[in-house]
Design a protein around this motif. Structure first.
Motif, PDB file in Angstrom:
ATOM      1  N   GLU A  69     -54.976  97.056 -66.047  1.00  0.00           N
ATOM      2  CA  GLU A  69     -54.485  98.258 -65.374  1.00  0.00           C
ATOM      3  C   GLU A  69     -53.457  97.855 -64.336  1.00  0.00           C
ATOM      4  N   ARG A  70     -52.376  98.604 -64.241  1.00  0.00           N
ATOM      5  CA  ARG A  70     -51.327  98.300 -63.276  1.00  0.00           C
ATOM      6  C   ARG A  70     -51.772  98.683 -61.875  1.00  0.00           C
ATOM      7  N   ASP A  71     -51.524  97.806 -60.922  1.00  0.00           N
ATOM      8  CA  ASP A  71     -51.829  98.070 -59.518  1.00  0.00           C
ATOM      9  C   ASP A  71     -50.679  98.888 -58.933  1.00  0.00           C
ATOM     10  N   ARG A  72     -50.941 100.125 -58.605  1.00  0.00           N
ATOM     11  CA  ARG A  72     -49.880 101.012 -58.129  1.00  0.00           C
ATOM     12  C   ARG A  72     -49.887 101.183 -56.606  1.00  0.00           C
ATOM     13  N   THR A  73     -50.634 100.355 -55.898  1.00  0.00           N
ATOM     14  CA  THR A  73     -50.626 100.458 -54.442  1.00  0.00           C
ATOM     15  C   THR A  73     -49.275  99.992 -53.915  1.00  0.00           C
ATOM     16  N   ALA A  74     -48.830 100.636 -52.835  1.00  0.00           N
ATOM     17  CA  ALA A  74     -47.515 100.313 -52.250  1.00  0.00           C
ATOM     18  C   ALA A  74     -47.551  98.920 -51.655  1.00  0.00           C
ATOM     19  N   LEU A  75     -46.414  98.222 -51.756  1.00  0.00           N
ATOM     20  CA  LEU A  75     -46.291  96.916 -51.142  1.00  0.00           C
ATOM     21  C   LEU A  75     -46.041  97.068 -49.648  1.00  0.00           C
ATOM     22  N   ARG A  76     -46.655  96.215 -48.892  1.00  0.00           N
ATOM     23  CA  ARG A  76     -46.387  96.196 -47.455  1.00  0.00           C
ATOM     24  C   ARG A  76     -45.260  95.212 -47.188  1.00  0.00           C
ATOM     25  N   ALA A  77     -44.581  95.364 -46.075  1.00  0.00           N
ATOM     26  CA  ALA A  77     -43.469  94.478 -45.718  1.00  0.00           C
ATOM     27  C   ALA A  77     -43.939  93.030 -45.671  1.00  0.00           C
ATOM     28  N   ALA A  78     -45.155  92.772 -45.237  1.00  0.00           N
ATOM     29  CA  ALA A  78     -45.677  91.404 -45.159  1.00  0.00           C
ATOM     30  C   ALA A  78     -45.876  90.794 -46.538  1.00  0.00           C
ATOM     31  N   ASP A  79     -46.023  91.636 -47.579  1.00  0.00           N
ATOM     32  CA  ASP A  79     -46.224  91.136 -48.941  1.00  0.00           C
ATOM     33  C   ASP A  79     -44.920  90.698 -49.590  1.00  0.00           C
ATOM     34  N   LEU A  80     -43.808  91.104 -49.044  1.00  0.00           N
ATOM     35  CA  LEU A  80     -42.510  90.779 -49.658  1.00  0.00           C
ATOM     36  C   LEU A  80     -42.096  89.414 -49.359  1.00  0.00           C
TER      37      LEU A  80
END
Length: 80
Positions: A69-80
């Protein structure tokens, strides 16, 4: 793979071609820079028929249920 200066390749073109057909490609240099590769037509055909990664993926026998299943949670700036 051996390197040959352009002027030497011109003087020995027939031998350079014969070597390439025999499986020994050559890099032709001009003013010390690698410019071209001489290889057999058979080797060139083999190299140009390699499928792209995208085509390989599209041809893979994967059913939709095989994929997670695709994870559709938004990325946080710290994850980039």
């Amino acid at each position: 793979m051996r390197e040959i200066q352009l002027r030497d390749a011109k003087a020995r073109l027939s031998a350079v071609v014969d070597d390439a057909v025999g499986g020994e490609p050559a890099i032709i240099t001009r003013h010390g820079r690698k410019e071209v590769v001489i290889l057999s037509f058979k080797e060139w055909e083999r190299l140009t028929r390699v499928p792209s990664f995208g085509r390989l993926l599209m041809a893979a026998p994967i059913a939709p249920e095989d994929l997670p299943e695709r994870d559709r949670t938004a990325l946080r700036a710290a994850d980039l």
